[in-house]
Design a protein around this motif. Sequence first.
Motif, PDB file in Angstrom:
ATOM      1  N   LEU A   1       0.831  -1.205   0.000  1.00  0.00           N
ATOM      2  CA  LEU A   1       0.000   0.000   0.000  1.00  0.00           C
ATOM      3  C   LEU A   1       0.867   1.256   0.000  1.00  0.00           C
ATOM      4  N   ASN A   2       1.894   1.286   0.832  1.00  0.00           N
ATOM      5  CA  ASN A   2       2.783   2.450   0.905  1.00  0.00           C
ATOM      6  C   ASN A   2       3.516   2.673  -0.414  1.00  0.00           C
ATOM      7  N   ALA A   3       3.891   1.569  -1.078  1.00  0.00           N
ATOM      8  CA  ALA A   3       4.606   1.692  -2.350  1.00  0.00           C
ATOM      9  C   ALA A   3       3.728   2.325  -3.423  1.00  0.00           C
ATOM     10  N   VAL A   4       2.461   1.953  -3.459  1.00  0.00           N
ATOM     11  CA  VAL A   4       1.545   2.503  -4.454  1.00  0.00           C
ATOM     12  C   VAL A   4       1.143   3.927  -4.089  1.00  0.00           C
ATOM     13  N   GLN A   5       0.994   4.225  -2.799  1.00  0.00           N
ATOM     14  CA  GLN A   5       0.548   5.549  -2.361  1.00  0.00           C
ATOM     15  C   GLN A   5       1.665   6.593  -2.357  1.00  0.00           C
ATOM     16  N   HIS A   6       2.919   6.167  -2.389  1.00  0.00           N
ATOM     17  CA  HIS A   6       4.059   7.073  -2.229  1.00  0.00           C
ATOM     18  C   HIS A   6       3.915   8.326  -3.095  1.00  0.00           C
ATOM     19  N   GLU A   7       4.089   9.492  -2.460  1.00  0.00           N
ATOM     20  CA  GLU A   7       3.980  10.772  -3.147  1.00  0.00           C
ATOM     21  C   GLU A   7       5.357  11.409  -3.306  1.00  0.00           C
ATOM     22  N   GLY A   8       5.433  12.378  -4.191  1.00  0.00           N
ATOM     23  CA  GLY A   8       6.662  13.152  -4.320  1.00  0.00           C
ATOM     24  C   GLY A   8       7.504  12.725  -5.511  1.00  0.00           C
ATOM     25  N   ASN A   9       8.541  13.537  -5.794  1.00  0.00           N
ATOM     26  CA  ASN A   9       9.405  13.294  -6.946  1.00  0.00           C
ATOM     27  C   ASN A   9      10.706  12.597  -6.589  1.00  0.00           C
ATOM     28  N   GLU A  10      10.925  12.352  -5.299  1.00  0.00           N
ATOM     29  CA  GLU A  10      12.173  11.703  -4.918  1.00  0.00           C
ATOM     30  C   GLU A  10      12.166  10.240  -5.366  1.00  0.00           C
ATOM     31  N   ILE A  11      13.369   9.684  -5.498  1.00  0.00           N
ATOM     32  CA  ILE A  11      13.509   8.308  -5.963  1.00  0.00           C
ATOM     33  C   ILE A  11      12.924   7.345  -4.938  1.00  0.00           C
ATOM     34  N   LEU A  12      12.141   6.392  -5.408  1.00  0.00           N
ATOM     35  CA  LEU A  12      11.560   5.362  -4.558  1.00  0.00           C
ATOM     36  C   LEU A  12      12.205   4.030  -4.907  1.00  0.00           C
ATOM     37  N   MET A  13      12.835   3.383  -3.933  1.00  0.00           N
ATOM     38  CA  MET A  13      13.444   2.079  -4.156  1.00  0.00           C
ATOM     39  C   MET A  13      12.750   1.046  -3.277  1.00  0.00           C
ATOM     40  N   LEU A  14      12.288  -0.041  -3.885  1.00  0.00           N
ATOM     41  CA  LEU A  14      11.601  -1.098  -3.170  1.00  0.00           C
ATOM     42  C   LEU A  14      12.497  -2.329  -3.082  1.00  0.00           C
ATOM     43  N   VAL A  15      12.693  -2.821  -1.878  1.00  0.00           N
ATOM     44  CA  VAL A  15      13.501  -4.016  -1.647  1.00  0.00           C
ATOM     45  C   VAL A  15      12.565  -5.142  -1.250  1.00  0.00           C
ATOM     46  N   ALA A  16      12.530  -6.207  -2.040  1.00  0.00           N
ATOM     47  CA  ALA A  16      11.591  -7.299  -1.773  1.00  0.00           C
ATOM     48  C   ALA A  16      12.126  -8.585  -2.379  1.00  0.00           C
ATOM     49  N   GLY A  17      11.796  -9.688  -1.751  1.00  0.00           N
ATOM     50  CA  GLY A  17      12.270 -10.980  -2.202  1.00  0.00           C
ATOM     51  C   GLY A  17      11.375 -11.598  -3.262  1.00  0.00           C
ATOM     52  N   PRO A  18      11.757 -12.779  -3.777  1.00  0.00           N
ATOM     53  CA  PRO A  18      10.950 -13.468  -4.794  1.00  0.00           C
ATOM     54  C   PRO A  18       9.552 -13.784  -4.275  1.00  0.00           C
ATOM     55  N   GLY A  19       8.570 -13.604  -5.145  1.00  0.00           N
ATOM     56  CA  GLY A  19       7.201 -13.943  -4.783  1.00  0.00           C
ATOM     57  C   GLY A  19       6.502 -12.952  -3.886  1.00  0.00           C
ATOM     58  N   SER A  20       7.120 -11.806  -3.650  1.00  0.00           N
ATOM     59  CA  SER A  20       6.530 -10.818  -2.739  1.00  0.00           C
ATOM     60  C   SER A  20       5.605  -9.827  -3.450  1.00  0.00           C
ATOM     61  N   GLY A  21       5.499  -9.943  -4.771  1.00  0.00           N
ATOM     62  CA  GLY A  21       4.582  -9.068  -5.500  1.00  0.00           C
ATOM     63  C   GLY A  21       5.233  -7.856  -6.132  1.00  0.00           C
TER      64      GLY A  21
END
Length: 286
Positions: free
Chosen positions: A26-46
């Motif tokens: 939810l936070n990844a989709v809702q994230h606002e702003g122009n700063e770089i967003l990096m998501l760290v997640a393992g296999p199968g996490s979506g």
Amino acid sequence: MIDIGTYISVVRDALDRDLETNDAQLNAVQHEGNEILMLVAGPGSGKTTILVLRALRHVLVDGMLPEELLITTFTRKAAKEVRTRWLDWGTRLLEALRSDDNLHDVIDRIDLNRCRIDTLDSIVQQVLTENRLPGTISPILVDASASKLIFKRTAFSENFTANRSELESLLGRYTFDGNAPSNRGEALKGAKTFCDRLIQDRVDLERFSLANPAYHSLVEMVRTYQHYLEQSNIFDFAMLEQKLLERLREETLDDWLGTISVLLIDEYQDTNPLQEEIYFEIVNRA
């Protein structure tokens, strides 16, 4: 368009995906702003799911057109998967929103097929072909097998013969068993891989060549090989990326950059230094 809350609700109803049950997604989709967003997640996490939902959020919430998005993947298989989900889910979300009479005109302007989704190498080839400089012709891209053959005939054979013992000793440090290549074919494969990494890792060739005779010989291979390709208007993937980086820094691709508002990168951990510099240039100049 719609607000983020409505978007989350439509995603739940039309795609049967309740983002509110997973705070990280939810936070990844809702994230606002122009700063770089990096998501760290393992296999199968979506990861792919969130990549596509975030891309669709930029269209449906932020009001961007699909052609303003650039999405790169590490493999063609991944690009096909992202593109399939983008079209499938995007179509379903747009149909769900058509019930709102106030959105008809906006939805009619959205052509999901115009979103650029592909591997970086495929995108680079397309950009350099469509944005040729005056008096130049389209780059001719060779595959790995053709590239290896050209490397052998133009750069490897002579340098390997002249410095065989030094090169075998060096290349032996990068084999699985730690032994020198058992034949010229293995030596060719190792030398080509080594030379590709010199380009991809943005190594200072002049300084590198001064370290020892084997390094000097490899740098000579790189220079001879690249000179031949340049004279023939032939590119392998590494040189194609290098050419795009040069064009970005020469500011001769500003019209193309002006069409990009969002850059989304799948499997960023597999990015090499040359590709990373390209991404940074796009972000800094777009």
